[in-house]
Design a protein around this motif. Structure first.
Motif, mmCIF file in Angstrom:
data_model
loop_
_atom_site.group_PDB
_atom_site.id
_atom_site.type_symbol
_atom_site.label_atom_id
_atom_site.label_comp_id
_atom_site.label_asym_id
_atom_site.label_seq_id
_atom_site.Cartn_x
_atom_site.Cartn_y
_atom_site.Cartn_z
ATOM 1 N N SER A 62 0.820 -1.215 0.000
ATOM 2 C CA SER A 62 0.000 0.000 0.000
ATOM 3 C C SER A 62 0.855 1.266 0.000
ATOM 4 C CB SER A 62 -0.949 0.008 1.199
ATOM 5 O OG SER A 62 -0.196 -0.016 2.390
ATOM 6 N N MET A 63 2.196 1.114 0.044
ATOM 7 C CA MET A 63 3.077 2.293 -0.002
ATOM 8 C C MET A 63 3.474 2.681 -1.427
ATOM 9 S SD MET A 63 3.342 3.433 2.968
ATOM 10 C CE MET A 63 2.005 2.740 3.899
ATOM 11 N N GLU A 64 3.238 1.774 -2.373
ATOM 12 C CA GLU A 64 3.664 2.059 -3.753
ATOM 13 C C GLU A 64 3.094 3.359 -4.331
ATOM 14 O OE1 GLU A 64 3.718 -0.940 -6.878
ATOM 15 O OE2 GLU A 64 4.664 -2.328 -5.464
ATOM 16 N N PRO A 65 1.829 3.706 -4.029
ATOM 17 C CA PRO A 65 1.291 4.952 -4.608
ATOM 18 C C PRO A 65 2.069 6.211 -4.213
ATOM 19 C CG PRO A 65 -0.486 3.597 -3.742
ATOM 20 C CD PRO A 65 0.790 2.947 -3.311
ATOM 21 N N TYR A 66 2.859 6.160 -3.132
ATOM 22 C CA TYR A 66 3.580 7.367 -2.686
ATOM 23 C C TYR A 66 4.952 7.509 -3.349
ATOM 24 C CZ TYR A 66 -0.037 6.860 0.829
ATOM 25 O OH TYR A 66 -1.251 6.703 1.443
ATOM 26 N N LEU A 67 5.348 6.487 -4.115
ATOM 27 C CA LEU A 67 6.706 6.503 -4.679
ATOM 28 C C LEU A 67 6.896 7.626 -5.694
ATOM 29 C CD1 LEU A 67 7.538 2.711 -5.124
ATOM 30 C CD2 LEU A 67 8.184 4.244 -3.275
ATOM 31 N N LYS A 68 5.836 7.915 -6.454
ATOM 32 C CA LYS A 68 5.955 8.949 -7.488
ATOM 33 C C LYS A 68 6.345 10.289 -6.843
ATOM 34 C CE LYS A 68 3.373 10.923 -11.306
ATOM 35 N NZ LYS A 68 2.050 11.354 -11.683
ATOM 36 N N LYS A 69 5.641 10.651 -5.781
ATOM 37 C CA LYS A 69 5.924 11.916 -5.088
ATOM 38 C C LYS A 69 7.292 11.845 -4.408
ATOM 39 C CE LYS A 69 4.730 16.039 -3.668
ATOM 40 N NZ LYS A 69 4.640 17.140 -4.632
ATOM 41 N N LEU A 70 7.608 10.688 -3.830
ATOM 42 C CA LEU A 70 8.890 10.529 -3.133
ATOM 43 C C LEU A 70 10.042 10.717 -4.122
ATOM 44 C CD1 LEU A 70 10.243 10.002 -0.462
ATOM 45 C CD2 LEU A 70 9.971 7.546 -0.801
ATOM 46 N N ARG A 71 9.854 10.224 -5.359
ATOM 47 C CA ARG A 71 10.916 10.375 -6.378
ATOM 48 C C ARG A 71 11.110 11.842 -6.764
ATOM 49 N NH1 ARG A 71 9.365 4.821 -8.533
ATOM 50 N NH2 ARG A 71 11.215 3.619 -7.983
ATOM 51 N N VAL A 72 10.031 12.628 -6.705
ATOM 52 C CA VAL A 72 10.152 14.068 -6.982
ATOM 53 C C VAL A 72 11.086 14.694 -5.951
ATOM 54 C CG1 VAL A 72 8.895 16.281 -6.985
ATOM 55 C CG2 VAL A 72 7.903 14.275 -8.121
ATOM 56 N N TYR A 73 10.830 14.412 -4.669
ATOM 57 C CA TYR A 73 11.667 14.964 -3.598
ATOM 58 C C TYR A 73 13.099 14.418 -3.669
ATOM 59 C CZ TYR A 73 7.370 16.558 -1.208
ATOM 60 O OH TYR A 73 6.190 17.181 -0.876
ATOM 61 N N ALA A 74 13.215 13.132 -4.035
ATOM 62 C CA ALA A 74 14.516 12.451 -3.958
ATOM 63 C C ALA A 74 15.470 12.868 -5.067
ATOM 64 C CB ALA A 74 14.300 10.942 -4.010
ATOM 65 N N GLY A 75 14.941 13.417 -6.166
ATOM 66 C CA GLY A 75 15.836 13.736 -7.284
ATOM 67 C C GLY A 75 16.538 12.446 -7.683
ATOM 68 N N GLY A 76 17.866 12.463 -7.623
ATOM 69 C CA GLY A 76 18.605 11.253 -8.021
ATOM 70 C C GLY A 76 18.956 10.352 -6.848
ATOM 71 N N VAL A 77 18.503 10.691 -5.635
ATOM 72 C CA VAL A 77 18.877 9.865 -4.475
ATOM 73 C C VAL A 77 18.110 8.538 -4.532
ATOM 74 C CG1 VAL A 77 18.933 9.707 -1.938
ATOM 75 C CG2 VAL A 77 19.360 11.903 -3.054
ATOM 76 N N ARG A 78 18.830 7.470 -4.286
ATOM 77 C CA ARG A 78 18.283 6.115 -4.413
ATOM 78 C C ARG A 78 17.201 5.822 -3.358
ATOM 79 N NH1 ARG A 78 20.277 1.491 -6.797
ATOM 80 N NH2 ARG A 78 22.097 2.569 -7.612
ATOM 81 N N LEU A 79 16.143 5.117 -3.785
ATOM 82 C CA LEU A 79 15.102 4.677 -2.849
ATOM 83 C C LEU A 79 15.319 3.199 -2.541
ATOM 84 C CD1 LEU A 79 11.790 6.152 -4.381
ATOM 85 C CD2 LEU A 79 13.462 7.280 -2.926
ATOM 86 N N LEU A 80 15.398 2.856 -1.264
ATOM 87 C CA LEU A 80 15.572 1.453 -0.881
ATOM 88 C C LEU A 80 14.414 1.028 0.008
ATOM 89 C CD1 LEU A 80 19.356 1.243 0.110
ATOM 90 C CD2 LEU A 80 18.327 0.955 -2.109
ATOM 91 N N SER A 81 13.802 -0.095 -0.337
ATOM 92 C CA SER A 81 12.670 -0.539 0.479
ATOM 93 C C SER A 81 13.153 -1.330 1.685
ATOM 94 C CB SER A 81 11.715 -1.402 -0.339
ATOM 95 O OG SER A 81 10.568 -1.654 0.451
ATOM 96 N N ALA A 82 12.529 -1.042 2.843
ATOM 97 C CA ALA A 82 12.909 -1.708 4.096
ATOM 98 C C ALA A 82 12.304 -3.111 4.160
ATOM 99 C CB ALA A 82 12.461 -0.857 5.272
#
Length: 573
Positions: A302-322
């Motif tokens: 249920s967290m997948e829908p927030y990834l799009k916005k998180l990628r905006v904030y993250a720029g090129g910083v890598r996202l790692l799932s816990a």
């Protein structure tokens, strides 16, 4: 652990455990049953000292929380004899309560803290091998919720609160070179709005030292930076003058923050200018935290829908799932951190519990013989199962309600992907739509909004049976004003994106009415979050309920009271 973290040693132990998963599973079951054989619950099933998987599965039934509730209540009420475990349970965990509308009580003990640290160490070892970090700090959006004492004198709090309050947590974080940049008074503050403001402020003060940005769930990181968009000028003013904002009224937080906040006009100007220079907050994180290596939180399901916005904030910083766990305990660690969040899999640790898997077969409604759960090493590749857990804190053959897919093996243990919650189902007639189906439908319709530079801030659903025939209601909070034309199109798109055969055929013969899209006032999901926090949930444990049913009247009331526009689908004529 307290001194230096040895990634290679942790990985070596993990490899050795997973090579012999079947033996380790049998030993783990034996250990659990041996330690708790005197408990009232286990005695009831007459195991007669036989602790092998066959005897266990033939004597002890598969249960849900409802079956164990009377036993857990006895413990909470202060029973003086062993009820579910040999050693007394001293703490109760409260589940977030977002799925069923009210928090559940779950037994918690030191063994669960230990398995939590084991999971943290394991995934960190693999992460650190792929993306090494130096000695720094973490901007961790973590919040301890209110704890209370049960009738029997046990402390009750959310799973995350129980972990953050343990001495082992601090030692482990320190050894992993990622202590939280905020003082304890901020983490355990009684008001999460003030707590969040101070987390952001500490992050800015220590901006050069921040190596990791983390929280339990991706939702709280997105929520935290959405808040930053509203308060950044005030944060700059605090840094410029060295005086904490008047919005912070809790004295313990003010005292703690006075120790870290000193006037720094140069830093305030630097942050102010960086924020002014950003377009739509794109790349906010690398701009403010230049040494941040990655962003870490649960990003699946249920967290997948927030990834799009998180990628905006993250720029090129890598996202790692816990890692993969629940209020009832942990299941697996993410040991392939180089994969994007959407492809994350979890490797089951065979010594942290005894795991069984209930095959998901479309059982004929008349056939009451449910399929039997099978062991960790007997599952089929590519199949979906519901997880059944036996842990060290008194849960025996407990249905977790999570659906997972077996996507591979790591040595002899499983690699799982989280699919959805089993009981979150939109259903009226012969239709069966899961949380995942809802998510795909919302994603498809949200693409139409993107053309107008708008986004779905959050969403949920409800089955409305007050109309005849019943119909699906989808609630959306949108980031700005969309035209009626676009929203009508979105409504039709939502309806036709539910491709479940039972739904489509029921819609065609009008056994299910047209889908309704209700657009909410801005800030509605914040009200829902406030409601859950008021019940004792912690912000970092909050998950937006994706389907609001009759067990959740308060949330349904908040939603219905905040509808500003409503559209009815014309997809099926």
């Amino acid at each position: 652990m307290e001194n230096k973290f040895d990634s290679e040693k942790v990985i070596e132990e993990f490899e050795s455990l997973t090579k012999d998963a079947k033996r380790v599973q049998m030993e783990t079951l034996k250990k659990i049953l041996n330690e708790n054989g005197e408990a009232e619950y286990l005695k009831k099933w007459n195991l007669d000292g036989k602790f092998d998987p066959e005897t266990y599965s033939s004597c002890v039934p598969v249960v849900t929380h409802k079956d164990l509730e009377p036993y857990i209540q006895k413990i909470a009420d202060g029973a003086s004899y062993p009820v579910l475990t040999g050693k007394p349970i001293t703490t109760i965990t409260l589940s977030s309560g977002t799925t069923q509308g009210k928090p559940k009580f779950v037994p918690y003990n030191d063994e669960l803290t230990e398995t939590t640290m084991q999971i943290y160490r394991t995934s960190f070892a693999f992460r650190n091998r792929a993306f090494p970090i130096g000695n720094g700090k973490a901007l961790s959006f973590i919040f301890g919720s209110k704890q209370f004492t049960t009738k029997g004198g046990l402390l009750a709090g959310t799973a995350t609160t129980n972990v953050y309050r343990s001495a082992q947590f601090k030692k482990t974080m320190k050894a992993m070179q990622t202590p939280c940049c905020s003082p304890d008074e901020v983490i355990f503050a009684p008001d999460f709005h003030q707590s969040l403001y101070c987390h952001l402020l500490c992050g800015l003060i220590f901006h050069q030292d921040i190596q990791i940005i983390s929280s339990t769930f991706a939702h709280s990181i997105v929520h935290s930076f959405r808040t930053f968009e509203l308060v950044w000028e005030e944060l700059c003013s605090d840094i410029r003058t060295g005086v904490l904002s008047a919005r912070i009224t809790v004295q313990s937080i003010r005292t703690a923050m006075e120790k870290v906040l000193t006037p720094n006009p140069e830093l305030a100007d630097k942050i102010y200018n960086k924020c002014l220079g950003l377009t739509e907050w794109n790349g906010l994180i690398p701009e403010l935290f230049p040494n941040c290596k990655y962003i870490y939180a649960i990003m699946t399901g249920s967290m997948e829908p927030y990834l799009k916005k998180l990628r905006v904030y993250a720029g090129g910083v890598r996202l790692l799932s816990a890692d993969y766990g629940s209020s009832e305990g942990w299941i697996g660690a993410n040991v392939n951190p180089d994969l994007p969040p959407e492809m994350t899999s979890y490797t089951v640790l065979p010594d942290i519990g005894y795991f069984e898997f209930l095959p998901l077969t479309n059982v004929d409604e008349m056939d009451l013989n449910e399929p039997k759960p099978i062991g960790l090493t007997d599952v089929q590749l590519g199949e979906e199962y519901e997880v059944v857990v036996t842990n060290f804190a008194g849960l025996y053959r407990y249905r977790l309600g999570d659906v997972v897919k077996v996507i591979g093996f790591h040595n002899a243990t499983l690699k799982l992907q989280f699919v959805c919650r089993r009981n979150l189902m939109l259903t009226i007639n012969i239709d069966k739509n899961t949380e995942r189906d809802l998510q795909l439908s919302v994603e498809a319709a949200a693409k139409l909004l993107a053309a107008e530079k708008l986004e779905v801030v959050d969403f949920t659903s409800h089955v409305d049976l007050a109309t005849d025939p019943g119909h699906y209601v989808i609630f959306w909070e949108v980031s700005g004003d969309a035209s009626d034309e676009i929203l009508k199109e979105c409504c039709n798109c939502l309806d036709k994106s539910f491709v479940d055969a039972g739904y489509v055929s029921s819609r065609k013969v009008k056994a299910i009415g047209p889908l309704e899209l209700r657009v909410l006032q801005r800030g509605t999901f914040q009200k829902i979050l406030d409601h859950y926090v008021g019940l004792g949930s912690a912000l970092n444990q909050f998950k937006t309920p994706r389907c609001v049913g009759p067990t959740n009247p308060k949330v349904l009331q908040i939603l219905c009271n905040n509808v500003v526009k409503s559209y009815v689908s014309s997809t099926f004529g």
